[in-house]
Design a protein around this motif. Structure first.
Motif, short mmCIF file in Angstrom:
data_model
loop_
_atom_site.label_atom_id
_atom_site.label_comp_id
_atom_site.label_asym_id
_atom_site.label_seq_id
_atom_site.Cartn_x
_atom_site.Cartn_y
_atom_site.Cartn_z
N VAL A 60 40.71 60.58 -6.74
CA VAL A 60 39.46 60.76 -5.98
C VAL A 60 38.72 61.99 -6.52
N TYR A 61 37.47 61.79 -6.85
CA TYR A 61 36.62 62.83 -7.44
C TYR A 61 35.61 63.33 -6.41
N SER A 62 35.02 62.39 -5.67
CA SER A 62 34.03 62.76 -4.65
C SER A 62 33.94 61.66 -3.60
N THR A 63 33.77 62.07 -2.35
CA THR A 63 33.57 61.13 -1.25
C THR A 63 32.37 61.59 -0.45
N PHE A 64 31.43 60.70 -0.18
CA PHE A 64 30.27 61.10 0.61
C PHE A 64 29.74 59.92 1.43
N GLN A 65 29.06 60.25 2.51
CA GLN A 65 28.45 59.24 3.38
C GLN A 65 27.08 58.90 2.81
N SER A 66 26.94 57.70 2.29
CA SER A 66 25.68 57.31 1.65
C SER A 66 24.66 56.80 2.66
N HIS A 67 25.08 55.93 3.55
CA HIS A 67 24.16 55.33 4.53
C HIS A 67 24.73 55.46 5.94
N PHE B 199 24.51 60.07 -11.98
CA PHE B 199 23.58 59.50 -11.00
C PHE B 199 23.97 58.05 -10.70
N LEU B 200 23.88 57.69 -9.42
CA LEU B 200 24.14 56.29 -9.05
C LEU B 200 23.16 55.85 -7.97
N LEU B 201 22.89 54.54 -7.95
CA LEU B 201 22.08 53.93 -6.90
C LEU B 201 23.01 53.20 -5.95
N SER B 202 22.80 53.38 -4.66
CA SER B 202 23.57 52.62 -3.67
C SER B 202 22.59 52.02 -2.67
N THR B 203 22.93 50.85 -2.15
CA THR B 203 22.01 50.20 -1.21
C THR B 203 22.76 49.56 -0.05
N ASN B 204 22.14 49.61 1.13
CA ASN B 204 22.60 48.77 2.24
C ASN B 204 21.60 47.62 2.36
N ASP B 205 21.43 47.07 3.55
CA ASP B 205 20.54 45.90 3.69
C ASP B 205 19.06 46.23 3.46
N ILE C 1 27.58 49.35 2.43
CA ILE C 1 27.05 49.44 1.06
C ILE C 1 27.16 48.07 0.41
N ASN C 2 26.03 47.47 0.07
CA ASN C 2 26.03 46.14 -0.55
C ASN C 2 26.29 46.19 -2.05
N LYS C 3 25.71 47.19 -2.73
CA LYS C 3 25.86 47.29 -4.19
C LYS C 3 25.77 48.75 -4.63
N ILE C 4 26.47 49.05 -5.73
CA ILE C 4 26.36 50.35 -6.39
C ILE C 4 26.07 50.08 -7.86
N ARG C 5 25.12 50.82 -8.42
CA ARG C 5 24.84 50.72 -9.86
C ARG C 5 24.71 52.13 -10.43
N HIS D 121 17.41 41.04 3.87
CA HIS D 121 18.53 41.86 3.44
C HIS D 121 18.62 41.96 1.92
N ILE D 122 18.78 43.18 1.41
CA ILE D 122 18.96 43.39 -0.03
C ILE D 122 20.34 42.90 -0.44
N ASN D 123 20.40 42.00 -1.42
CA ASN D 123 21.71 41.50 -1.86
C ASN D 123 22.10 42.04 -3.23
N SER D 124 21.15 42.56 -4.01
CA SER D 124 21.53 43.10 -5.32
C SER D 124 20.49 44.09 -5.83
N ILE D 125 20.97 45.01 -6.66
CA ILE D 125 20.09 45.94 -7.37
C ILE D 125 20.52 45.93 -8.83
N SER D 126 19.59 46.20 -9.72
CA SER D 126 19.91 46.18 -11.16
C SER D 126 19.03 47.20 -11.87
N VAL D 127 19.67 48.04 -12.70
CA VAL D 127 18.94 49.06 -13.46
C VAL D 127 18.48 48.45 -14.78
N ASN D 128 17.21 48.68 -15.12
CA ASN D 128 16.65 48.12 -16.35
C ASN D 128 17.15 48.90 -17.58
#
Length: 436
Positions: A62-69, A99-105, A85-89, A168-175
């Motif tokens: 474990v490196y880091s734990t945080f409350q995202s949403h 840096f990371l993106l995280s999303t809920n609905d 959390i639905n997706k992490i990219r 509801h957001i089901n996916s995220i994608s970085v270009n």
């Protein structure tokens, strides 16, 4: 005294909050992030190799734990918004921070994860504990210095992308340009700039004028790994559309359409449900597409729209169980699929904590199990087999004995090595090639 019913409910909520809902390696494979139903993100870091213990190289701690949403409430629609959390990219690493993106609905967040091992001391205007000093008591100027301290890993939210999705957001994608990303809900796909949070551009909208005419929804979407103008999205009708953003601002007209015609002899009440695509992934090379529906994984060549290049049966023995799977809602489970680093092997999950691997070159496949009983450190996983009928061998498991509450929906594969991460409910398993 505490109400026992309230206590049991709180206990159930805390157990449900621990269920892992997404798993993702970063671009180097040094970090692995998991998101759960409680809105938490846990980041694991790979151990550095030491001469004394070379086999420890594959271990992740474990490196880091945080409350995202956090749970929210939409007062206009009287709807609770889950913190899950639905997706992490991950974004490619540009400097010492990650840096990371995280999303809920509804909301996408950009997080910065950075290390701090020095702290400034010797302030002029405040004490060491942070309190502001009375300027009249300052009699001399000091030069602040940096002192070593215990390593601290900080996670800070840098951007919040919200108020752009009705569904509801089901996916995220970085270009691949690393400047933009897209977020996808049931009926729309939005394009964001990573620097701009107050507006996004709608690039796909399949919402009909009359909602009663709605026949399909978007289930997943992803950008091409090398061409920043190309993306793909899948639907609940089993079709995949490849779109080119150079053609028009609104990509309602696709440039390629992939769909396999249904075999009339296999037509049943459940045909439409099991043909819904739960995940779509470009190969690392960008030449192939992989899609996962309820019973199969298919590999498509971008140059051939008429039929898939390869079809792999994940758990065909469940075809006779579709009625009971419909009754217990398992038929709506959304399984994900992943490529290995060289696009030669694909992996996806199943029930009973089984996960499947298919070698595209040798056409061999294997069923493995992620469970605490079989997964002692450095133990070798034994292939599992499911027996459909007749006599059952000693090492086989009957299809009637499968536990449908144990399911592997989320998996990830290291970008360059044979290390996999498998999420089984609230447990994360990390497996690697045998090391001598």
């Amino acid at each position: 005294e505490r109400d026992p019913l309230v206590y049991i409910k709180a206990l159930l909520c805390s157990v449900a909050a621990d269920i892992i809902s997404t798993v993702e390696f970063n671009s180097t494979g040094e970090l692995l992030a998991t998101g759960d139903k409680g809105g938490r993100v846990v980041v694991f870091q790979r151990e550095q190799e030491s001469k004394n213990q070379p086999h420890r190289r594959g271990e992740y701690n474990v490196y880091s734990t945080f409350q995202s949403h956090e749970p929210e409430f939409d007062y206009l629609k009287s709807l609770e918004i889950e913190e899950k959390i639905n997706k992490i990219r991950w974004l490619p690493q540009q400097n010492a921070a990650y840096f990371l993106l995280s999303t809920n609905d509804k909301t996408v967040k950009l997080w910065k994860i950075s290390e701090r091992d020095k702290r400034p001391e010797g302030y002029n205007l405040k004490d060491e504990d942070g309190r502001i000093r009375d300027p009249t008591t300052i009699t001399a100027l000091r030069v602040p210095v940096l002192r070593p301290m215990d390593l601290m890993v900080e996670a800070t939210p840098r951007r919040v992308f919200c108020n752009a999705h009705t569904y509801h957001i089901n996916s995220i994608s970085v270009n691949s340009d690393y400047e933009t990303f897209m977020s996808t809900d049931d009926l729309r796909i939005n394009l964001w700039n990573l620097e701009i949070t107050n507006r996004s551009f709608n690039i796909v909208d399949i919402k009909p004028v009359n909602m009663e005419e709605l026949t399909e929804v978007i289930t997943a979407a992803e950008f091409h790994p090398h061409q920043c103008n190309t993306f793909v999205y899948s639907s609940s009708k089993g079709s995949i559309r490849l779109c080119d953003m150079r053609a028009s601002a609104l990509c309602d007209n696709h440039s390629k359409f992939f769909e396999e015609p249904e075999d009339p002899s296999n037509r049943s009440f459940f045909s439409e449900i099991i043909s819904s695509i739960s995940d779509v992934k470009f190969s690392h090379s960008g030449r192939y597409l992989m899609t996962r529906d309820y019973l199969t994984v298919k590999v498509w060549d971008l140059n051939m729209e008429s039929k898939p290049l390869e079809t792999y049966q994940v758990h065909d023995y469940l075809r006779s169980k579709l009625c009971s799977l419909y009754e217990n809602d398992c038929i709506f489970d959304k399984f994900e699929c992943v490529w290995n680093g060289s696009d030669s092997v694909i992996m996806t999950g199943s029930y009973n904590n089984f996960f499947r691997m298919f070698d595209r070159n040798t056409k061999r496949d294997v069923t493995l199990e992620a469970s605490r009983e079989n997964s002692k450190p450095r133990a070798i996983l034994k292939p599992r087999k499911v027996c459909v009928g007749g006599k059952r061998r000693k090492d086989e498991i009957s299809v009637d004995s499968l536990d449908f509450s144990k399911k592997i929906l989320h998996t990830a594969w290291h970008p360059s090595e044979n290390i996999i991460a498998v999420a089984a409910t609230n447990n994360l398993y990390i497996f690697q090639d045998k090391v001598n």
